[in-house]
Design a protein around this motif. Structure first.
Motif, PDB file in Angstrom:
ATOM      1  N   UNK A   1       0.856  -1.199   0.000  1.00  0.00           N
ATOM      2  CA  UNK A   1       0.000   0.000   0.000  1.00  0.00           C
ATOM      3  C   UNK A   1       0.890   1.247   0.000  1.00  0.00           C
ATOM      4  N   UNK A   2       0.561   2.225  -0.815  1.00  0.00           N
ATOM      5  CA  UNK A   2       1.348   3.463  -0.879  1.00  0.00           C
ATOM      6  C   UNK A   2       1.018   4.400   0.274  1.00  0.00           C
ATOM      7  N   UNK A   3       1.877   5.378   0.509  1.00  0.00           N
ATOM      8  CA  UNK A   3       1.632   6.375   1.552  1.00  0.00           C
ATOM      9  C   UNK A   3       0.491   7.283   1.110  1.00  0.00           C
ATOM     10  N   UNK A   4      -0.289   7.742   2.100  1.00  0.00           N
ATOM     11  CA  UNK A   4      -1.357   8.702   1.812  1.00  0.00           C
ATOM     12  C   UNK A   4      -1.568   9.583   3.033  1.00  0.00           C
ATOM     13  N   UNK A   5      -2.206  10.741   2.810  1.00  0.00           N
ATOM     14  CA  UNK A   5      -2.536  11.625   3.928  1.00  0.00           C
ATOM     15  C   UNK A   5      -3.926  11.279   4.433  1.00  0.00           C
ATOM     16  N   UNK A   6      -4.201  11.723   5.644  1.00  0.00           N
ATOM     17  CA  UNK A   6      -5.451  11.358   6.309  1.00  0.00           C
ATOM     18  C   UNK A   6      -6.023  12.577   7.025  1.00  0.00           C
ATOM     19  N   UNK A   7      -7.308  12.810   6.880  1.00  0.00           N
ATOM     20  CA  UNK A   7      -7.934  13.871   7.657  1.00  0.00           C
ATOM     21  C   UNK A   7      -9.332  13.422   8.071  1.00  0.00           C
ATOM     22  N   UNK A   8      -9.816  13.978   9.184  1.00  0.00           N
ATOM     23  CA  UNK A   8     -11.170  13.635   9.635  1.00  0.00           C
ATOM     24  C   UNK A   8     -12.059  14.866   9.523  1.00  0.00           C
ATOM     25  N   UNK A   9     -13.155  14.735   8.766  1.00  0.00           N
ATOM     26  CA  UNK A   9     -14.115  15.848   8.658  1.00  0.00           C
ATOM     27  C   UNK A   9     -14.965  15.871   9.922  1.00  0.00           C
ATOM     28  N   UNK A  10     -15.226  17.069  10.435  1.00  0.00           N
ATOM     29  CA  UNK A  10     -16.021  17.181  11.668  1.00  0.00           C
ATOM     30  C   UNK A  10     -17.473  17.513  11.380  1.00  0.00           C
ATOM     31  N   UNK A  11     -17.760  18.004  10.171  1.00  0.00           N
ATOM     32  CA  UNK A  11     -19.153  18.257   9.778  1.00  0.00           C
ATOM     33  C   UNK A  11     -19.280  18.058   8.267  1.00  0.00           C
ATOM     34  N   UNK A  12     -20.522  18.098   7.803  1.00  0.00           N
ATOM     35  CA  UNK A  12     -20.788  17.813   6.392  1.00  0.00           C
ATOM     36  C   UNK A  12     -20.119  18.837   5.480  1.00  0.00           C
ATOM     37  N   UNK A  13     -20.165  20.108   5.889  1.00  0.00           N
ATOM     38  CA  UNK A  13     -19.576  21.161   5.055  1.00  0.00           C
ATOM     39  C   UNK A  13     -18.086  20.898   4.842  1.00  0.00           C
ATOM     40  N   UNK A  14     -17.392  20.477   5.893  1.00  0.00           N
ATOM     41  CA  UNK A  14     -15.951  20.203   5.771  1.00  0.00           C
ATOM     42  C   UNK A  14     -15.714  19.003   4.864  1.00  0.00           C
ATOM     43  N   UNK A  15     -16.579  18.008   4.979  1.00  0.00           N
ATOM     44  CA  UNK A  15     -16.429  16.808   4.145  1.00  0.00           C
ATOM     45  C   UNK A  15     -16.623  17.169   2.671  1.00  0.00           C
ATOM     46  N   UNK A  16     -17.618  17.995   2.392  1.00  0.00           N
ATOM     47  CA  UNK A  16     -17.895  18.395   1.016  1.00  0.00           C
ATOM     48  C   UNK A  16     -16.752  19.261   0.477  1.00  0.00           C
ATOM     49  N   UNK A  17     -16.244  20.145   1.334  1.00  0.00           N
ATOM     50  CA  UNK A  17     -15.155  21.059   0.921  1.00  0.00           C
ATOM     51  C   UNK A  17     -13.880  20.314   0.505  1.00  0.00           C
ATOM     52  N   UNK A  18     -13.735  19.077   0.991  1.00  0.00           N
ATOM     53  CA  UNK A  18     -12.504  18.325   0.697  1.00  0.00           C
ATOM     54  C   UNK A  18     -12.345  18.061  -0.802  1.00  0.00           C
ATOM     55  N   UNK A  19     -13.442  18.134  -1.567  1.00  0.00           N
ATOM     56  CA  UNK A  19     -13.348  17.975  -3.019  1.00  0.00           C
ATOM     57  C   UNK A  19     -12.962  16.569  -3.448  1.00  0.00           C
ATOM     58  N   UNK A  20     -13.736  15.593  -2.967  1.00  0.00           N
ATOM     59  CA  UNK A  20     -13.401  14.193  -3.246  1.00  0.00           C
ATOM     60  C   UNK A  20     -13.731  13.807  -4.690  1.00  0.00           C
ATOM     61  N   UNK A  21     -13.055  12.777  -5.128  1.00  0.00           N
ATOM     62  CA  UNK A  21     -13.363  12.127  -6.397  1.00  0.00           C
ATOM     63  C   UNK A  21     -14.114  10.836  -6.064  1.00  0.00           C
ATOM     64  N   UNK A  22     -14.937  10.331  -6.971  1.00  0.00           N
ATOM     65  CA  UNK A  22     -15.495   9.004  -6.704  1.00  0.00           C
ATOM     66  C   UNK A  22     -14.362   7.989  -6.904  1.00  0.00           C
ATOM     67  N   UNK A  23     -14.494   6.843  -6.237  1.00  0.00           N
ATOM     68  CA  UNK A  23     -13.455   5.819  -6.398  1.00  0.00           C
ATOM     69  C   UNK A  23     -13.381   5.361  -7.853  1.00  0.00           C
ATOM     70  N   UNK A  24     -14.543   5.258  -8.518  1.00  0.00           N
ATOM     71  CA  UNK A  24     -14.550   4.837  -9.926  1.00  0.00           C
ATOM     72  C   UNK A  24     -13.728   5.817 -10.762  1.00  0.00           C
ATOM     73  N   UNK A  25     -13.941   7.113 -10.562  1.00  0.00           N
ATOM     74  CA  UNK A  25     -13.194   8.102 -11.348  1.00  0.00           C
ATOM     75  C   UNK A  25     -11.707   8.075 -11.002  1.00  0.00           C
ATOM     76  N   UNK A  26     -11.413   7.914  -9.705  1.00  0.00           N
ATOM     77  CA  UNK A  26      -9.996   7.870  -9.305  1.00  0.00           C
ATOM     78  C   UNK A  26      -9.300   6.660  -9.930  1.00  0.00           C
ATOM     79  N   UNK A  27      -9.979   5.519  -9.955  1.00  0.00           N
ATOM     80  CA  UNK A  27      -9.370   4.322 -10.527  1.00  0.00           C
ATOM     81  C   UNK A  27      -9.160   4.471 -12.026  1.00  0.00           C
ATOM     82  N   UNK A  28     -10.116   5.114 -12.703  1.00  0.00           N
ATOM     83  CA  UNK A  28      -9.984   5.300 -14.147  1.00  0.00           C
ATOM     84  C   UNK A  28      -8.850   6.266 -14.461  1.00  0.00           C
ATOM     85  N   UNK A  29      -8.716   7.312 -13.628  1.00  0.00           N
ATOM     86  CA  UNK A  29      -7.677   8.320 -13.865  1.00  0.00           C
ATOM     87  C   UNK A  29      -6.295   7.719 -13.688  1.00  0.00           C
TER      88      UNK A  29
END
Ligand SMILES: Cc1cc2nc3c(=O)[nH]c(=O)nc-3n(C[C@H](O)[C@H](O)[C@H](O)COP(=O)(O)OP(=O)(O)OC[C@H]3O[C@@H](n4cnc5c(N)ncnc54)[C@H](O)[C@@H]3O)c2cc1C
Ligand code: SF4
Length: 343
Positions: A1-29
């Motif tokens: 497994x490669x190194x990665x960073x980790x953060x915990x969102x404390x509310x929905x707004x913070x989680x949304x702000x993180x700007x996630x990709x779907x796993x499907x899109x990340x795998x395709x990219x």
């Protein structure tokens, strides 16, 4: 497994702000290559960490949703609808008194998925969004159609656990057992976008057939968070059941599972039936023939068996999975009889 960073969102707004990709899109990219810049959401982490350990997904940042309180609740609305937060675990669903009393097929499906340990951690949101179990898909060495490759290896290969319906181009079966029951209850999902707007979609329409999109199992958009599963109010005349069949007595995905929801009048006549097959198609498979066969009939061994025959009439098994037909025939019959309180 490669190194990665980790953060915990404390509310929905913070989680949304993180700007996630779907796993499907990340795998395709990344096409299996390390060094991606993808930001990925984590719920229980069961499927996510599997993909990372398998080398199929190499995110830069993982955003933990565990600390977002509004995602972890089950709330009954004044009108009787049940709102289930995406971070509610399968164990909580299986044990919740309202789910057990009014949506027993869902409690049974959640309570029989995976192992007791996994159910304590796995969330309903992550369960609905987990990626397929096709062994070619899970192999770093098979760059198949669903991963942006050129070929499906299952049609001419080891397809014993694959689809018997709707396998146009790709023959995965949808991996979520809870989804079988939720589709039978006509559940909806709520999604919040990166811009903070909310959309509500019928779960059945949220899942994508291989025809609609061979690279994605659902219509989750980049940056979106699945926040809630909504169950419509249940009437006292509605009863339900979910049954699953494993290949052996183990904590593994079923080779077949069935949810039946029946609405019966005071004379015992079925007014409306919902019959959905899991582990049968790339999406939970609605058995419309079975539903029509039950409408207006008193549910007996004969009517349940006719409905089961109708459920598998249009099946198109692959070279190694015709054994699923008698399994589904028996399971549909038993699930309908169980929902109707006849066994
Ligand atoms: C031995 C074994 C047996 C199993 N048997 C079964 C079985 O019988 N039936 C069954 O259904 N499953 C089974 N599973 C699968 C397991 O239930 C799922 O992996 C688990 O439910 C995933 O949930 P999670 O919370 O861990 O999701 P995660 O792994 O954290 O996330 C899954 C995916 O969803 C995304 N995601 C999660 N939450 C959100 C959200 N709120 N919004 C947007 N994206 C989100 C993540 O980015 C990721 O792509 C089994 C697993 C194992 C290891
Ligand atoms: S069935 Fe789908 S996921 Fe499996 S090898 Fe074929 S294209 Fe890939």
């Amino acid at each position: 497994m490669n190194r990665f960073e980790w953060t915990s969102a404390r509310d929905l707004a913070a989680a949304v702000r993180a700007g996630s990709l779907t796993v499907a899109d990340a795998m395709l990219t990344q096409s299996g290559q390390p060094g991606t810049s993808a930001v990925i959401l984590k719920a229980g982490g069961i499927d996510l960490l599997d993909l990372m350990k398998e080398g199929l997904l190499n995110p830069r940042l993982v955003v933990n949703l565990r600390g977002v309180p509004e995602l972890g609740r089950i709330v009954e609305e004044p009108g009787g609808a049940l709102r289930i937060g995406a971070m509610v675990t399968l164990a909580q669903l299986a044990e919740h008194p309202l789910v057990r009393a009014r949506y027993s097929a869902l409690a049974q499906a959640a309570g029989q998925s995976a192992s007791p340990q996994i159910r304590q951690v796995a969330t309903i949101g992550g369960n609905l969004l987990q990626r397929p179990r096709c062994w070619y898909f899970r192999s770093l060495h098979h760059h198949c159609l669903r991963k942006g490759g050129e070929a499906c290896f299952a049609f001419a290969g080891e397809n014993q656990y694959h689809a018997i319906f709707g396998h146009n181009g790709c023959a995965i079966v949808h991996p979520s057992t809870a989804a079988t029951a939720l589709v039978a209850f006509n559940a909806k999902v709520e999604l919040v976008s990166a811009q903070g707007t909310k959309r509500v979609v019928a779960l059945e329409a949220f899942f994508l057939t291989s025809d609609a999109d061979i690279e994605r199992e659902n219509d989750l958009k980049p940056g979106e968070i699945l926040t809630t599963v909504v169950l419509q109010p249940s009437k006292p005349s509605v009863r339900s059941a979910h049954l699953r069949q494993g290949e052996q007595d183990s904590f593994d995905w079923p080779i077949a599972d069935v949810a039946a929801v029946v609405d019966m009048d005071t004379d015992g006549i079925c007014q409306r039936a919902s019959v959905v097959l899991g582990a049968a198609a790339p999406v939970p498979h609605r058995a419309k023939g079975a539903e029509s066969a039950l409408a207006g009939k008193r549910i007996s061994e004969d009517t349940a068996r006719s409905a089961a025959n109708a459920a598998i009439a249009a099946a198109a098994p692959l070279s190694k999975n015709a054994y699923k037909l008698p399994v589904f025939e028996a399971l549909v019959t038993r699930t309908i009889l169980s929902a109707a309180g006849r066994i």
